[in-house]
Design an enzyme around this catalytic site. Structure first.
Site, PDB file in Angstrom:
ATOM      1  N   GLY A  18       0.616  -1.218  -0.021  1.00 17.64           N
ATOM      2  CA  GLY A  18       0.004   0.197   0.139  1.00 17.64           C
ATOM      3  C   GLY A  18       0.634   1.485   0.065  1.00 17.64           C
ATOM      4  N   GLY A 129       5.635  -7.279   3.791  1.00 19.41           N
ATOM      5  CA  GLY A 129       5.656  -7.892   2.874  1.00 19.41           C
ATOM      6  C   GLY A 129       6.796  -7.866   1.964  1.00 19.41           C
ATOM      7  N   THR A 150       5.168   2.252   6.011  1.00 17.25           N
ATOM      8  CA  THR A 150       3.741   1.970   6.251  1.00 17.25           C
ATOM      9  C   THR A 150       3.126   3.073   7.136  1.00 17.25           C
ATOM     10  OG1 THR A 150       2.190   0.446   7.485  1.00 17.25           O
ATOM     11  CG2 THR A 150       4.603   0.048   7.948  1.00 17.25           C
ATOM     12  N   ILE A 151       1.990   3.264   6.893  1.00 16.27           N
ATOM     13  CA  ILE A 151       1.255   3.993   7.628  1.00 16.27           C
ATOM     14  C   ILE A 151       0.624   3.481   8.988  1.00 16.27           C
ATOM     15  CG2 ILE A 151       0.096   5.507   5.719  1.00 16.27           C
ATOM     16  CD1 ILE A 151      -2.490   4.069   6.564  1.00 16.27           C
ATOM     17  N   ASP A 152       0.752   1.918   8.908  1.00 16.86           N
ATOM     18  CA  ASP A 152       0.428   1.347  10.192  1.00 16.86           C
ATOM     19  C   ASP A 152       1.524   1.280  11.236  1.00 16.86           C
ATOM     20  OD1 ASP A 152      -1.520   0.658   8.579  1.00 16.86           O
ATOM     21  OD2 ASP A 152      -0.747  -1.425   7.947  1.00 16.86           O
ATOM     22  N   ARG A 289     -23.418   7.361  14.872  1.00 13.18           N
ATOM     23  CA  ARG A 289     -23.162   7.216  13.046  1.00 13.18           C
ATOM     24  C   ARG A 289     -21.765   6.704  12.807  1.00 13.18           C
ATOM     25  NH1 ARG A 289     -26.791  10.930  10.604  1.00 13.18           N
ATOM     26  NH2 ARG A 289     -28.742  10.185  11.631  1.00 13.18           N
ATOM     27  N   HIS A 295      -8.913   4.913   3.137  1.00 10.78           N
ATOM     28  CA  HIS A 295      -7.521   5.238   2.244  1.00 10.78           C
ATOM     29  C   HIS A 295      -7.454   6.714   2.460  1.00 10.78           C
ATOM     30  CE1 HIS A 295      -8.780   1.408   0.385  1.00 10.78           C
ATOM     31  NE2 HIS A 295      -7.640   1.319   0.485  1.00 10.78           N
ATOM     32  N   ARG A 298      -4.165   7.452   3.778  1.00 12.07           N
ATOM     33  CA  ARG A 298      -2.905   6.898   2.876  1.00 12.07           C
ATOM     34  C   ARG A 298      -2.742   8.166   1.791  1.00 12.07           C
ATOM     35  NH1 ARG A 298      -3.534   0.862   1.657  1.00 12.07           N
ATOM     36  NH2 ARG A 298      -3.351   1.581  -0.582  1.00 12.07           N
TER      37      ARG A 298
END
Ligand code: F6P
Length: 371
Positions: A18, A129, A150-152, A289, A295, A298
């Site tokens: 990603g 990965g 990675t943004i994670d 709500r 995304h 990102r």
């Protein structure tokens, strides 16, 4: 591909997985630092796809990265050479006649393609990965340096990855906006954020954005506890609540919400926000709500912090190659950028430690984790 310690003339860069804000800054720094050493710099289109199916690209899948090509890209989100999360050369997905997919190992073909194009070294920019693929390519004799992205923020061995700060900053901006509308309507607003199996984005944006509840993969949640928190807030005069839920969060005894699992790519997470919205509305009796940031986290321009880390990583990758290193990943260990073996970088995922300072701070602030 030249030997792992031969002279370098030509270097290729691949971005995989990603996208994350900062990828273009890595490319620019690596290209300028490479050109300064007299090396020719190239970009492989869409991970390794540019070399594995060159016929699909008008430019042949391998593009020359000149000074002109990387001018003015530091602040741009995305990646100018493209990326994919379906291009693992060791488990390449091939479509069968009946529409199903089979995975085949095309790594030897990729290594031959490096040799055919006289590529002496590779810079692989990506998440876990991509780092595992880089490690396997290194074991096949490819001279490679990894750059973690990675943004994670779930990559081990580096204090932080670029993209994370931008994602958290944007999530906080959204939480600020949602506070005023939630308060005006006395609603509960659930905000689902990305992060895969780690709760970094949810935790840091939730704390900085003053969320009342933060649900992270590291702590299975009980919605009754969450509803108690919301009702307790109501009793004390706060008629609204903000709940941040990580896409990988799961209820006690339950499982992670998966959208799909396809051959050749990691499972797609999502749907937990929807699962808890209705239930919380029933439990609290309050209008609830959902906003899924997905995304949006990102995209956009990298923060100054992410630009700087990315530029430092790109330049450090070139210095590593120049020093004769291979099979390593650049990693931030403030104040320095160091090199760690690719094999170590992919051994385990970096989760939120439950005793880290941000967790302790959140608990002191009264944030509910559903436990
Ligand atoms: O790893 C980055 C990430 O954005 C995760 O947070 C998310 O689970 C995944 O990628 C989504 O990937 P895509 O929608 O591109 O398949």
């Amino acid at each position: 591909m030249g030997t792992q310690n031969g002279i370098i003339r030509k270097v290729a860069i691949a971005t995989g997985g990603g996208d994350a804000p900062g990828l273009n800054a890595v490319i620019r720094a690596a290209v300028l630092a490479g050109i300064a050493r007299g090396w020719e710099m190239y970009g492989i289109r869409d991970g390794y796809n540019g070399l594995m199916m060159p016929e699909q690209y008008i430019d042949g899948g391998l593009i020359s990265l000149t000074r002109d090509r990387v001018r003015g890209i530091t602040h741009l989100g995305g990646t100018i050479i493209g990326t994919t999360n379906r291009g693992n050369p060791f488990q390449y997905p091939v479509k069968n006649a009946d529409g199903t997919y089979t995975e085949i190992d095309r790594s030897d073909e990729l290594v031959r393609s490096f040799a055919m194009h006289e590529i002496d070294a590779l810079i692989s920019v990506g998440g876990d990965g991509s780092m595992s693929i880089a490690n396997s390519l290194s074991e096949k004799g490819v001279r490679v340096v990894g750059v973690p992205k990675t943004i994670d923020n779930d990559l081990d061995q580096t204090v932080v990855t670029f993209g994370f700060d931008t994602a958290v900053g944007f999530a906080v901006e959204c939480l600020d906006r949602l506070h005023t509308t939630a308060a005006s309507h006395r609603r509960v607003l659930i905000v689902e954020v990305m992060g895969r199996y780690a709760g970094w984005i949810a935790l840091e944006s939730g704390v900085a954005g003053s969320a009342d509840v933060v649900l992270i993969p590291e702590i299975p949640f009980d919605l009754k506890k969450v509803s108690e928190k919301i009702l307790e807030r109501q009793r004390s005069g706060s008629n609204f609540s903000i709940v941040v839920v990580a896409e990988g969060a799961k209820p006690v005894g339950g499982s992670v919400s998966v959208i799909s699992k396809e051959i050749g790519r990691a499972e797609r997470l999502g749907g937990i926000g929807e699962r808890i919205t209705e239930e919380l509305q029933e439990l609290t009796g309050k209008e609830t709500r959902l906003v899924v940031l997905g995304h949006l986290l990102r995209g956009g321009s990298p923060t100054a912090n992410d630009r700087l880390i990315a530029l430092r990583f790109g330049a450090a990758a070139i210095r590593a190659l120049d020093e004769g290193q291979s099979g390593v990943m650049v990693a931030l260990d403030p104040p320095i950028v160091k090199y760690v073996p690719l094999a170590d970088a992919t051994r385990r995922m970096k989760n939120v430690p439950l005793d880290c300072d941000t967790m302790l701070t959140a608990r002191d602030l009264g944030v509910c984790f559903g436990d």
